[in-house]
Write a protein that holds these residues in place. Sequence first.
Motif, PDB file in Angstrom:
ATOM      1  N   GLY A 205       0.266  -1.414  -0.750  1.00  0.00           N
ATOM      2  CA  GLY A 205       0.024  -0.067  -0.461  1.00  0.00           C
ATOM      3  C   GLY A 205       0.976   1.308  -0.124  1.00  0.00           C
ATOM      4  N   THR A 206       2.140   1.188  -0.267  1.00  0.00           N
ATOM      5  CA  THR A 206       3.320   1.981   0.183  1.00  0.00           C
ATOM      6  C   THR A 206       2.589   2.755  -1.673  1.00  0.00           C
ATOM      7  OG1 THR A 206       4.689   1.580   1.961  1.00  0.00           O
ATOM      8  CG2 THR A 206       5.069   3.299   0.519  1.00  0.00           C
TER       9      THR A 206
ATOM     10  N   GLU B 202       2.856  -7.356 -10.302  1.00  0.00           N
ATOM     11  CA  GLU B 202       2.516  -5.813 -10.746  1.00  0.00           C
ATOM     12  C   GLU B 202       3.567  -4.964 -11.997  1.00  0.00           C
ATOM     13  OE1 GLU B 202       1.204  -3.604  -7.685  1.00  0.00           O
ATOM     14  OE2 GLU B 202      -0.069  -4.566  -7.221  1.00  0.00           O
ATOM     15  N   MET B 203       2.744  -4.778 -12.295  1.00  0.00           N
ATOM     16  CA  MET B 203       3.929  -4.049 -14.013  1.00  0.00           C
ATOM     17  C   MET B 203       3.923  -2.917 -13.372  1.00  0.00           C
ATOM     18  SD  MET B 203       3.001  -3.864 -18.005  1.00  0.00           S
ATOM     19  CE  MET B 203       4.784  -2.717 -18.193  1.00  0.00           C
ATOM     20  N   PHE B 204       4.966  -2.051 -13.698  1.00  0.00           N
ATOM     21  CA  PHE B 204       4.764  -0.043 -14.087  1.00  0.00           C
ATOM     22  C   PHE B 204       5.643  -0.088 -14.970  1.00  0.00           C
ATOM     23  CE2 PHE B 204       8.470  -0.103 -10.742  1.00  0.00           C
ATOM     24  CZ  PHE B 204       8.470  -0.917 -10.246  1.00  0.00           C
TER      25      PHE B 204
ATOM     26  N   THR C  18       0.564  -2.804  -4.349  1.00  0.00           N
ATOM     27  CA  THR C  18      -1.083  -3.079  -3.975  1.00  0.00           C
ATOM     28  C   THR C  18      -0.357  -4.672  -3.769  1.00  0.00           C
ATOM     29  OG1 THR C  18      -2.150  -3.329  -6.172  1.00  0.00           O
ATOM     30  CG2 THR C  18      -2.390  -1.112  -4.772  1.00  0.00           C
ATOM     31  N   GLU C  19       0.385  -5.203  -3.927  1.00  0.00           N
ATOM     32  CA  GLU C  19       0.652  -6.321  -4.170  1.00  0.00           C
ATOM     33  C   GLU C  19       1.819  -7.034  -3.088  1.00  0.00           C
ATOM     34  OE1 GLU C  19      -0.502 -10.032  -6.273  1.00  0.00           O
ATOM     35  OE2 GLU C  19      -1.592  -8.784  -7.522  1.00  0.00           O
TER      36      GLU C  19
ATOM     37  N   ILE D  87      11.201  -4.459  -2.370  1.00  0.00           N
ATOM     38  CA  ILE D  87      10.638  -5.665  -1.837  1.00  0.00           C
ATOM     39  C   ILE D  87       9.210  -4.866  -1.029  1.00  0.00           C
ATOM     40  CG2 ILE D  87      11.017  -7.086   0.364  1.00  0.00           C
ATOM     41  CD1 ILE D  87      14.146  -7.029  -0.404  1.00  0.00           C
ATOM     42  N   VAL D  88       8.101  -5.706  -0.989  1.00  0.00           N
ATOM     43  CA  VAL D  88       6.878  -4.846  -0.970  1.00  0.00           C
ATOM     44  C   VAL D  88       6.374  -6.280   0.182  1.00  0.00           C
ATOM     45  CG1 VAL D  88       4.565  -4.655  -1.520  1.00  0.00           C
ATOM     46  CG2 VAL D  88       6.002  -3.495  -2.410  1.00  0.00           C
ATOM     47  N   TYR D  89       6.597  -5.701   1.462  1.00  0.00           N
ATOM     48  CA  TYR D  89       5.714  -6.679   3.072  1.00  0.00           C
ATOM     49  C   TYR D  89       4.363  -6.726   3.317  1.00  0.00           C
ATOM     50  CZ  TYR D  89       7.132  -3.563   6.222  1.00  0.00           C
ATOM     51  OH  TYR D  89       7.223  -2.124   7.025  1.00  0.00           O
TER      52      TYR D  89
END
Lengths: 559, 559, 559
Positions: free
Chosen positions: A450-451, A481-483, A499-500, A519-521
Amino acid sequence: MSREKWQLCVLLAILLVFVALAPVSQACDFCNVKFMEMQEEKAETSLQAREILDLVRGDNAPYRVTPLTTDNKQPDKADEQEPIEILQPMNDKQNGCTGCDGLPPTSYVPQDVEPDKKFTLTLKEGDVYLGKGVLYSGFTIDDKIPGPTLIVKQNDIVEIEVVNTGKIPHGMSIHAAYTQTSKYVGQIGAGETKSIKFKVTYPGVYMYHCAPGGHAIPMHTLFGQYGMLVVLPDDGYELEKRGEKPDVELYLIQHEMYKTGKDAIMGDPLYVLFNGQLFRYVEDPIKVRPGDNVRIYFLNVGPNIISTLHIVGVVWDHVYWQGHPDNVFVGGQTVLAGPSDSWVIDFRIPEDEGNYLLVTHAFGSATRGAIGAFSASYDHEEVVSVILADGPTYTEEELAEFRELAERIISPYEPTDIDEPFIITPEQQKATVEIIGNSFYPKVLKVPVGTEVEWINEDIFTYAEGEFAGIHDVAATSGPEMFASPLLGHGEKFSYTFTEVGEYEYICIPHPYMKGKVIVYDSDEKSGSQQASFNMWYALPLALAGMIVLPIIIRKFRS
Amino acid sequence: MSREKWQLCVLLAILLVFVALAPVSQACDFCNVKFMEMQEEKAETSLQAREILDLVRGDNAPYRVTPLTTDNKQPDKADEQEPIEILQPMNDKQNGCTGCDGLPPTSYVPQDVEPDKKFTLTLKEGDVYLGKGVLYSGFTIDDKIPGPTLIVKQNDIVEIEVVNTGKIPHGMSIHAAYTQTSKYVGQIGAGETKSIKFKVTYPGVYMYHCAPGGHAIPMHTLFGQYGMLVVLPDDGYELEKRGEKPDVELYLIQHEMYKTGKDAIMGDPLYVLFNGQLFRYVEDPIKVRPGDNVRIYFLNVGPNIISTLHIVGVVWDHVYWQGHPDNVFVGGQTVLAGPSDSWVIDFRIPEDEGNYLLVTHAFGSATRGAIGAFSASYDHEEVVSVILADGPTYTEEELAEFRELAERIISPYEPTDIDEPFIITPEQQKATVEIIGNSFYPKVLKVPVGTEVEWINEDIFTYAEGEFAGIHDVAATSGPEMFASPLLGHGEKFSYTFTEVGEYEYICIPHPYMKGKVIVYDSDEKSGSQQASFNMWYALPLALAGMIVLPIIIRKFRS
Amino acid sequence: MSREKWQLCVLLAILLVFVALAPVSQACDFCNVKFMEMQEEKAETSLQAREILDLVRGDNAPYRVTPLTTDNKQPDKADEQEPIEILQPMNDKQNGCTGCDGLPPTSYVPQDVEPDKKFTLTLKEGDVYLGKGVLYSGFTIDDKIPGPTLIVKQNDIVEIEVVNTGKIPHGMSIHAAYTQTSKYVGQIGAGETKSIKFKVTYPGVYMYHCAPGGHAIPMHTLFGQYGMLVVLPDDGYELEKRGEKPDVELYLIQHEMYKTGKDAIMGDPLYVLFNGQLFRYVEDPIKVRPGDNVRIYFLNVGPNIISTLHIVGVVWDHVYWQGHPDNVFVGGQTVLAGPSDSWVIDFRIPEDEGNYLLVTHAFGSATRGAIGAFSASYDHEEVVSVILADGPTYTEEELAEFRELAERIISPYEPTDIDEPFIITPEQQKATVEIIGNSFYPKVLKVPVGTEVEWINEDIFTYAEGEFAGIHDVAATSGPEMFASPLLGHGEKFSYTFTEVGEYEYICIPHPYMKGKVIVYDSDEKSGSQQASFNMWYALPLALAGMIVLPIIIRKFRS
C-alpha cells in the motif's frame, strides 16, 4: 499518449534491450525521439521543456552548428585551410608567428599522417578483483582498472585506436592531446572502433578516460574507465641534467571506487586505491636499495577527492607540477593533487634500510586502501626498474573463482549483496527513490503493501545531441504488478503505489545497466513468504511479440 | 574451534584487558596468534585468508624481509657500509658525488652521534578542552592537541625521544626526517620509550604525528596526535634578504575533530580548529601594530579537508610552498593546503587600525571553528612576537571542572552524551552496526526485543606485522545476555539476536577503547524499565578464573 | 525569568519582526541584550557563559579595544600619523624604506582621496533562476548570483559603495584590498549605504563577498553573495610580452548552491555552477575561431569544494597562480583551486573545429552543473570578446513566470516543495532538529502526537559584537499550540512535547528568515485531517498589543 500506450511502448523497449541480438550502437535513439515529443507536449507549462527545445530546434540552436559529439568522418576543414607546417608554432593568424618562439605548437596533425606510436584501447563493462575479497562490477579499459599506462616521448605523433566491445556507447578523452578529440573518439557505439592521431608537444603526466558525451563523461570515469599517458620531456628533469637517471620508476594512479552512483556524485568512495588493488604495494612492497634514485609519475584520477601524497621518511628532492620540467619545486613533504592533477616526484632512498610507507595524507582515503610501501635493503640484488600504473589482470579461471569466493561484490549501478534493503515502516506511508549518478538510491527498498513509492530524477545534465545523458525512467522487469514511468528530466517525479506483496525488479530503459528492486511486505509482518512469486504472465507473450515487432522498430529508429 | 570454546576464549581476553594490572605493551599478541589460526582454518574458502597467509608465511613474504614496523635495536647495516661523511651529498653509488652539488644530503646519521637539539614527546590517551563548553576525549601529545611546536635550524642534528605513557601502543612519524624513522620510533609499547636522531637538511614547515604501524597510523592522527616541526632556513626568506625580520611570528595549525570514527574516515569533522581551541584567536586576538611584518608558519594537519587560508584586508607579499625559501610566490589572497601541506606566509599590517580576520575560506570549516583575528592598533605597546601552535593546556583542577560543567563531551570511539540512540522499529527486524575507523557506528543502538543485530567490519587495512590494524571483534562486557564474535576481517559479519530486554555494553578486544551499546526495548513500549539489570552471573567466577589463568596465557603469547 | 514571561517576551519579539514597519537596521539588539542577561544568570554553571562574559565585559576584553565590526566614521588614526606618500612602499617604521624596493605599497589611502573607479553594489535577500526549472531563494548582489564582475587596473584607486536594500544586515569583504575593509563596509544595516576607498597594488583575480561580521560572514557567502574583482597587471602576461593579446576573455566563477544550511556546512551542494546557471555554456557555447588566443580569469568561489578546471582538447600554454604575472607555470591539463583560489589561464584554440568542453574534473561537481563548452568554427564571423562572470538577470515578469512554472524551488533556510517531511514513528518517541548553518535540519518534521522534539544548536561561532552570529532560538508562529525556546548557545538544547495534532510553523527570532515546520499526526494514522487548524487565538490580541508596546521596546533597546 495514454498511460496504457506508454506502458506498452515501455515493454517493447525493455524487450529491445533484453531480447535484441545486436548490442546498442547508439544511446537509445528511440528514447531520444520519444523524449523530444514529450518536450513539445509540455512546452507550455515546463521551463525545462522550453529550454531543451530552444537548444535543439531553435534558430540559435548551438548544437546544430557544432554538436558536442559528432560522427564526423568527412575531411576536416582544418585540412582545407592553407597548408601549415605542423611543427610550426600556431598563432591567431596561422602564418609566420613572430614573438611566440617559446610556445610549442598545438597537437593538431592531419589524420592521414604516419604515427610514431600506436596504441589500442578496448572499452567495455566488466568485473575486476580489488583484493581483500572484493569484486567490483563496473566499466573497464583492457579489462583493467586503471587501464594500460601509455608512455611516449615529447613531439611523438601518437595514434590511439579505441575499440568498444561493450554493450553501450563508450569513448575517449585524452588530456595529452592539445587538439580536438571529442569528434574523433568522443562517442563510439557498441562494437565500433575509431581512432585519433595527435602530436604530443607538452611533456607531462596526463589522464585519459572514457568520455562518450554529456552526462556519461563523468559517469563512465566514476565507474572505472581511466588510465595514464606520460609524455617524457626531451631533455629530462633536473636528475638527468645532473647526468643521473632514475633507478626505479613508479607510475602511480590514485583512484576511487563507489558502491552507489549517489556516493559517486557526493564524493564518498568506499575504496581509494593505488593502481587498482587495495593496499597493493603493502602486499607486494616496491623493492629499492639505499641510494637509489626513485621517480614517481603521480596522477590523482580522483574523480572527486584530493590526495596529498607523502612517503614516511622522505623529503622530496624535486617535484614538477603536472610533470612539466619547467614547473619545479624544491623539498616538501607532500604534493597536493585534485582530480586529474599530476606531479613528477624525484627523491633518493636514504642509507638506512627498512620500509618507507607511501600514503595519501588525506587519511580517510588512506584507511580505505591508499597505502603502499617501498622496501629498502642492501640485499635486494635486483629491483624492478619500472612499475606501471595498470590495474592487475587475472585469467578467466581466476576471476571465476573470485566471483564464487568473494566476501563482497560491489557495483555502483546495480544491487549486490552489500545493498541492504532500506526499510519503510507503515507510519511513513511514502518512500522516495533518488535517481542520481546513473543509479537508483536506495537500490533496494522494502515497503509495506500500500505504500506510494516516488522516484525523482536528481541527475541534471539532461541533454546533449546523440546521447541520453541524465534523463532516466523506471520500468518493471519482474514482479507481481508492472509499472513504468515516462522519461524524467531533472527534478521530475513518478509515483507508483504497490498493492501486492512480492519482489519487483526494475531498470532504466535508456541505461539498462541501472537496476533497482522494491520488496513489498505485508505490514502484519509476513514479508518474505511471497518474495519468490515472480510473475511471468506478461513476460512470455510479450517476448514472443517482441521477437517479431522489435527488429522493425529498431530498424526504423536507427536509420 | 566451537563457538562455546571461542566465547570462553573471548571472555578470558576481556579479562586480560580489564583485569591485567600492567598496560598492554604490544597490540594484542594473543589476538594476532588467534587470527592467524583462523586464517588457516578458512583458507580454502576465503580469498582474504589466503592473501594474508601468503603475505605473512609464503615464500615470497615481504614482511619477513623488512617488516613495516620492527623493534630493531641491533647495529644498523647502514653503519656497516663503507663510512660516509654524513654531510656529503649522497648518490646512488654512495661515493664521490659529481653533478649533485645542488642537493643536500638526506637526514641519515649514525644513531650514536651527538645531537644539537633534543626534544621529548609524551604520548597517551586523554582529554582536552576545546572551549565553548566542549570536552574532547581522544589521544594527545604532551597532554595537548596539537602537541608542542618544535623549532630547529637547517642542518641541526635533532634527537626526538618518544615516551608512551598510555595503555596502548603509540609511535611517531616525523616529516622533517629524510631517513628511516618507522623502525626506530614507529611502534612504542605502553610504558616504553624510544628515540631517533636525524639531520634536518631541507628547510620547511613539517608535520609530525603518531604512527604506531598499519591502520593505526591514520587512526591515531585522526584522534588527535600531531604537531608542527619547523626547520628554519639558513639564509631566511625574502624578508631577511631585504635586511628586515618578522615582528610577529604565528605558528598556525588547522586541524579537525571527529565525533565518530566513521566521520573521521568520511571526512566529516564536527569541529575545525586553529591551534586546539574553537575560535581561539577571536577570543584572544593576536595583537599587532600597523606596519608590522607578520610571518605565519602554516600547517594544515587535516587529516581530511583542504584549507584556503585568508586574511580579510591582506594580500600576501610572499608565500613559500611547504616553507622552502626557493618555492616563492608573489601576491595572492589565499594559500591552498591539503592535509600535511604547509606554507610560510609573509605580509605587512596596513596603516589602518582595526581587526583583520584570519579564516579558512572553505567556509564550512570556518563556521566549525577555524576563524581568528589580528587586532591592529597603534596603541599596542607590546606585542607577543612568537605564538606557538601548541594546543592550550590546563591544570588538573581546571580539567576536572571542565569535565563537570561541559555542555558536551565528544569522543570518536566511545559513546558520550551526544550519541543519541539510533532507534530500530519492529518492522525493520534487523539492524546493522558498522565497525569503521576504530569505532562502532552507530555507537548506541536501540532495538526491539527479538531483533537481529549484524556487525560488519568496514575497516580494510587488516594486517601489518606486530599490529592489529583494522581487524575487530565484538565482545559483551555487561548486559542480561552475553555475546562475542570471532575476529572479523574486512567485510566479514557477525550476527546476534537479542532476546532479553536491557542495556548491553560491548567492546572490541584488540582495541578495548572502542565501545558500543545496544539498548533492547520491549516492543510494547515498556523499554527503559529493565535497563539497569546488569548481569553479573558470569563476570565474577570468570574474573576469579582469569586471575589464575591469564598470567599464564599472557606469558605464553608474549614470549 | 519565568517561562511564561519569556514566552510573552518572545511573542513580542515575533511581532517586532513581523509587525515592525521599518526593516531591521542592526542584528536584533534586543536579542543581544537578552542574551547577555542570560549569560550572567548561568555563569556559575556554564563554561560558555563565562567565556562570553570574559570576552565582552572582562578587563582584558579584546572587543572593547577594536571590535570585529565597527561603525567607525570618525577620522582614522592612520590619517593622524605622520603623513606618508601613499604610493611609497611601507615598512615597519613607516618612513624611507630601504631594501623593500620590490614590494608594492599596501592598499591604504585616506578616505577623502579622489577614486579612479567607482562601483556600487546592492545587497539584499532575493530569488534567482538557475535554469533547468530551478528557482533559488537566497541572498543576492545586484539581483544576481554571482554579482557584477569588477575590472580595474593595477594602482587604480577604487571606491566601492555598498547599498543594503534588504531586511537584515549585510556587508562586504573585498580581497583585492590590502587594507582595513571590515570597519568601513563590514556591517551595513538594512537600508544603509557605506563605502570604502583603496588602491589596488597587487594584480590578480580576487573574490569579493558579503561579510556582515561573525558567523554571518560564511553564511551569507554560502547563501549566494559573492563576485569577482580583477586587477589587470600593468605589463600584462606572457602573451602581451609576445606582442599579442587575448581574442576572447572569459571571466569564470565556479560556485555552489545548497538546499539546506546543514549541507552548506558539510560541503554537500545540490548544484555547482559556472557563472550562475546550470550548464550555462553548454546551452550557449562560447564561440571561438581556431587560432584564437583565449584567456580565462578563473575564480573558484566554492565556498567548500575544490575545482580542477580542465578543457577537453586543450593543454594550457601558461597559467598564473592567483592571477599574478610572476607566478607562472607552463603546460598542464588542470588548475587546482580551493575556495577563493584563482588562476589566469592562457591557451590557444587548435586548428581543428568542434566543441571543446570546459569542466571541473572533480566529476561529482561536473554532474551537478559545472560543464560548459567552447564552440570552435572557422565560420564564426564575430565572437564575443569579453564574457563576464555575472549571473544572468531577468525581468520581474520573467521571474514571476519562473516562480509559477518552476519544477522546484530551493532555499537553504526555509522549507520549499523539495523538503519532504522527515517522519518519526511512534517507537522512536523522540525527534531531534539540528540548528545548523542558519537553518533547521530537517526543515520539516512529521511526528506522532505525544512526541518530544528536541532542538539542538550545532552552530558554534556564538558571539561577535554587534552581530548575533550562531545564537539561535525557536519560536512558534502558527499552529494549535505555541512554544518558544530561550536563546541557545552552541550545544544547548530545547525540548517541547507536542500534544495536539496539526501543523506548526516556527522561526528563529534573531534570524527570522530561518523557518521550520512540525507536522503532528495521530499515530492511529489520521494525520493530515487537522492540518489546517491555524490557531489565531493569540495572534490578534497580541498584534494589537504589539502595535502599542513594541515601538517603546524598540526605542529602548536601540538607543
